[in-house]
Enzyme design. Sequence first.
Site, PDB file in Angstrom:
ATOM      1  CG  ASP A  57      41.671  51.607  46.271  1.00  0.00           C
ATOM      2  OD1 ASP A  57      41.041  51.080  47.208  1.00  0.00           O
ATOM      3  OD2 ASP A  57      41.902  51.019  45.192  1.00  0.00           O
ATOM      4  CD  GLU A  98      46.241  44.921  47.391  1.00  0.00           C
ATOM      5  OE1 GLU A  98      45.096  45.003  46.923  1.00  0.00           O
ATOM      6  OE2 GLU A  98      46.870  43.843  47.457  1.00  0.00           O
ATOM      7  CD  GLU A 142      42.477  39.163  48.039  1.00  0.00           C
ATOM      8  OE1 GLU A 142      41.771  38.384  47.382  1.00  0.00           O
ATOM      9  OE2 GLU A 142      42.714  40.331  47.671  1.00  0.00           O
ATOM     10  CG  HIS A 161      41.254  47.572  48.087  1.00  0.00           C
ATOM     11  ND1 HIS A 161      41.858  48.358  47.136  1.00  0.00           N
ATOM     12  CD2 HIS A 161      41.935  46.401  48.118  1.00  0.00           C
ATOM     13  CE1 HIS A 161      42.865  47.679  46.587  1.00  0.00           C
ATOM     14  NE2 HIS A 161      42.935  46.494  47.166  1.00  0.00           N
ATOM     15  CG  ASN A 205      48.325  41.900  50.942  1.00  0.00           C
ATOM     16  OD1 ASN A 205      48.388  42.887  51.680  1.00  0.00           O
ATOM     17  ND2 ASN A 205      47.927  41.978  49.672  1.00  0.00           N
TER      18      ASN A 205
HETATM   19  O1  G3I Z   1      44.932  42.049  30.495  1.00  0.00           O
HETATM   20  C1  G3I Z   1      43.559  41.944  30.093  1.00  0.00           C
HETATM   21  C2  G3I Z   1      43.330  42.602  28.753  1.00  0.00           C
HETATM   22  O2  G3I Z   1      44.067  41.912  27.761  1.00  0.00           O
HETATM   23  C3  G3I Z   1      41.836  42.601  28.435  1.00  0.00           C
HETATM   24  O3  G3I Z   1      41.617  43.325  27.254  1.00  0.00           O
HETATM   25  C4  G3I Z   1      41.046  43.244  29.560  1.00  0.00           C
HETATM   26  C5  G3I Z   1      39.547  43.163  29.326  1.00  0.00           C
HETATM   27  O4  G3I Z   1      38.825  43.200  30.536  1.00  0.00           O
HETATM   28  O5  G3I Z   1      41.336  42.567  30.776  1.00  0.00           O
HETATM   29  C6  G3I Z   1      42.709  42.631  31.138  1.00  0.00           C
HETATM   30  O6  G3I Z   1      42.895  41.967  32.361  1.00  0.00           O
HETATM   31  C7  G3I Z   1      42.410  42.614  33.506  1.00  0.00           C
HETATM   32  C8  G3I Z   1      43.578  42.874  34.434  1.00  0.00           C
HETATM   33  O7  G3I Z   1      43.116  43.416  35.651  1.00  0.00           O
HETATM   34  C9  G3I Z   1      44.609  43.834  33.843  1.00  0.00           C
HETATM   35  O8  G3I Z   1      44.038  45.081  33.616  1.00  0.00           O
HETATM   36  C10 G3I Z   1      41.388  41.706  34.155  1.00  0.00           C
HETATM   37  O9  G3I Z   1      40.240  41.601  33.326  1.00  0.00           O
HETATM   38  C11 G3I Z   1      40.997  42.276  35.497  1.00  0.00           C
HETATM   39  O10 G3I Z   1      40.162  41.332  36.180  1.00  0.00           O
HETATM   40  C12 G3I Z   1      42.231  42.525  36.337  1.00  0.00           C
HETATM   41  O11 G3I Z   1      41.826  43.134  37.533  1.00  0.00           O
HETATM   42  C13 G3I Z   1      42.807  43.143  38.555  1.00  0.00           C
HETATM   43  C14 G3I Z   1      42.233  42.488  39.804  1.00  0.00           C
HETATM   44  O12 G3I Z   1      43.196  42.542  40.828  1.00  0.00           O
HETATM   45  C15 G3I Z   1      41.847  41.032  39.609  1.00  0.00           C
HETATM   46  O13 G3I Z   1      41.336  40.540  40.804  1.00  0.00           O
HETATM   47  C16 G3I Z   1      43.144  44.582  38.859  1.00  0.00           C
HETATM   48  O14 G3I Z   1      43.791  45.183  37.728  1.00  0.00           O
HETATM   49  C17 G3I Z   1      44.080  44.610  40.060  1.00  0.00           C
HETATM   50  O15 G3I Z   1      44.255  45.961  40.450  1.00  0.00           O
HETATM   51  C18 G3I Z   1      43.428  43.841  41.210  1.00  0.00           C
HETATM   52  O16 G3I Z   1      44.276  43.879  42.313  1.00  0.00           O
HETATM   53  C19 G3I Z   1      43.813  43.191  43.474  1.00  0.00           C
HETATM   54  C20 G3I Z   1      45.053  42.741  44.217  1.00  0.00           C
HETATM   55  O17 G3I Z   1      45.842  41.936  43.386  1.00  0.00           O
HETATM   56  C21 G3I Z   1      44.669  41.976  45.475  1.00  0.00           C
HETATM   57  N1  G3I Z   1      43.797  42.765  46.299  1.00  0.00           N
HETATM   58  C22 G3I Z   1      42.599  43.277  45.642  1.00  0.00           C
HETATM   59  C23 G3I Z   1      42.987  44.074  44.409  1.00  0.00           C
HETATM   60  C24 G3I Z   1      41.755  44.675  43.750  1.00  0.00           C
HETATM   61  O18 G3I Z   1      40.930  43.690  43.213  1.00  0.00           O
END
Ligand code: G3I
Length: 448
Positions: free
Chosen positions: A263, A261, A156, A233, A197
């Site tokens: 969806d 990615e 990004e 996305h 990416n």
């Molecule tokens: O691991 C913690 C957990 O301990 C806690 O209880 C919980 C409470 O909110 O949060 C958990 O962490 C989260 C993590 O995902 C794992 O589930 C974060 O808050 C959350 O912000 C994080 O989101 C991820 C996101 O990237 C962050 O930007 C998404 O899962 C993930 O699918 C997403 O993936 C990104 C790609 O890397 C790049 N492209 C966009 C895509 C979608 O945002």
Amino acid sequence: MRPSLSGLLTGLATVAALLLAAPAAHAADPPLRDLATAKNKVIGTAVTGSKLTGTYGEIAGREFNWLTPGNAMKWGSVEPTRGNFNWTEADQIVDFAEAHDQDVRGHTLVWHSQNPSWLDNGTWTPAQLSQLMNDHIALEVGRYKGRLAAWDVVNEPFNEDGTYRQTLWYNGLGADYIAQALTAARAADPAAKLYINDYNVEGVNAKSTALYNLVRDLKARGVPIDGVGLQAHLILGQVPSTLQQNIQRFADLGVDVAITELDIRMQLPSTAAKLAQQRTEYDAVVKACVAVTRCTGVTVWGFTDSDSWIPDTFPGQGAATPYDENYAPKPAYYGIATALGGTVTEPPVPTGCSAAYSVPNQWNTGFTGQVTISCAAGSSLSSWRVAWTFGAGQQVGQAWNANCVQTGTAVSCSNASWNGSVPSGGSVSFGFNGTWSGSNPVPTVTLG
Ligand code: G3I
């Protein structure tokens, strides 16, 4: 020679075991990974390491030949405090992939998000920043050297207007951080394909043109760059019409292209019409990749709606992946399958099955609703979804034996994990409490 009785019995037992073991929804279909391989493409999914057991693990291993850790390889995950590393989930995913003959895309090395706070909040000179970045790449790429097929080296880097995003890296090192990162990754694992990416670069637009110009310039300078990742996305109804043209123009630069990615999100609740449109759009996206030789394949960002980032980030939206929360394949699954050359069609709702709505109990402002899904002899269901419109201001409250969502007047209820199956000649029911005022007419329900 006549077959022996014991031979016959063994044969029958084998047939019975196969029938019992086969999932009802698409027993005879080849898995997506076999269809993709026949087209010389890969089909992948983002995964969460801790979930790779049970049904989730079984589908991830059976249907996909490529995995991307959704979060496990990000800098904040692997080095939460400086010098303390946690590779548990990343290792788990790579081990799973090797055990299931799958490739892995490392995701991601240099990004502005999900960095550890010690990195984000530190004060660094350009020389220190460069050292930190190069050391991180050498360590992480080196750890998995020879085991990963590709890396999203830089994630990004652009704003929507095609200017560079102001990040820790750009602000400290200028645009050259990208070339530095790619060079470091090549040194750490010469066999891994190195990608840049980004999102909103699926169609021809200012952002994708900036990415195009960057890749062209990197190649002209001899910087190692093997591919471009289009995250995809997407929003229902907004698949860019220039997707294939855009994939082709990157391919013509001499790099691979991957949809990394995918969806396609929608406003909830999902309806049969929205899911049918989503199927068409999944089919279109995968077909655009299939049509371009240098498009290596498609990865979905989570294969089940129960493991998708969408509802947390876009409240009220979801249903973005090819499987529902209960691991039943949605129409979108069949869209992917047909785009990969599968001849399968989604099992239609058997004409012998129907849903009936009743109000067994009603009081001044509340009522109990009940819906029964029945199948006549010879018809059955392995999952179900019932939808209707409340035209008189009624509101669904707590539901039992189903998952119900109401958006505006539209209500959609799908089976709970334990009652998706409606046998031939059988029925299942669910109920809910609701509110009403004025009148409480019985809606027309559809089963889909
Ligand atoms: O691991 C913690 C957990 O301990 C806690 O209880 C919980 C409470 O909110 O949060 C958990 O962490 C989260 C993590 O995902 C794992 O589930 C974060 O808050 C959350 O912000 C994080 O989101 C991820 C996101 O990237 C962050 O930007 C998404 O899962 C993930 O699918 C997403 O993936 C990104 C790609 O890397 C790049 N492209 C966009 C895509 C979608 O945002």
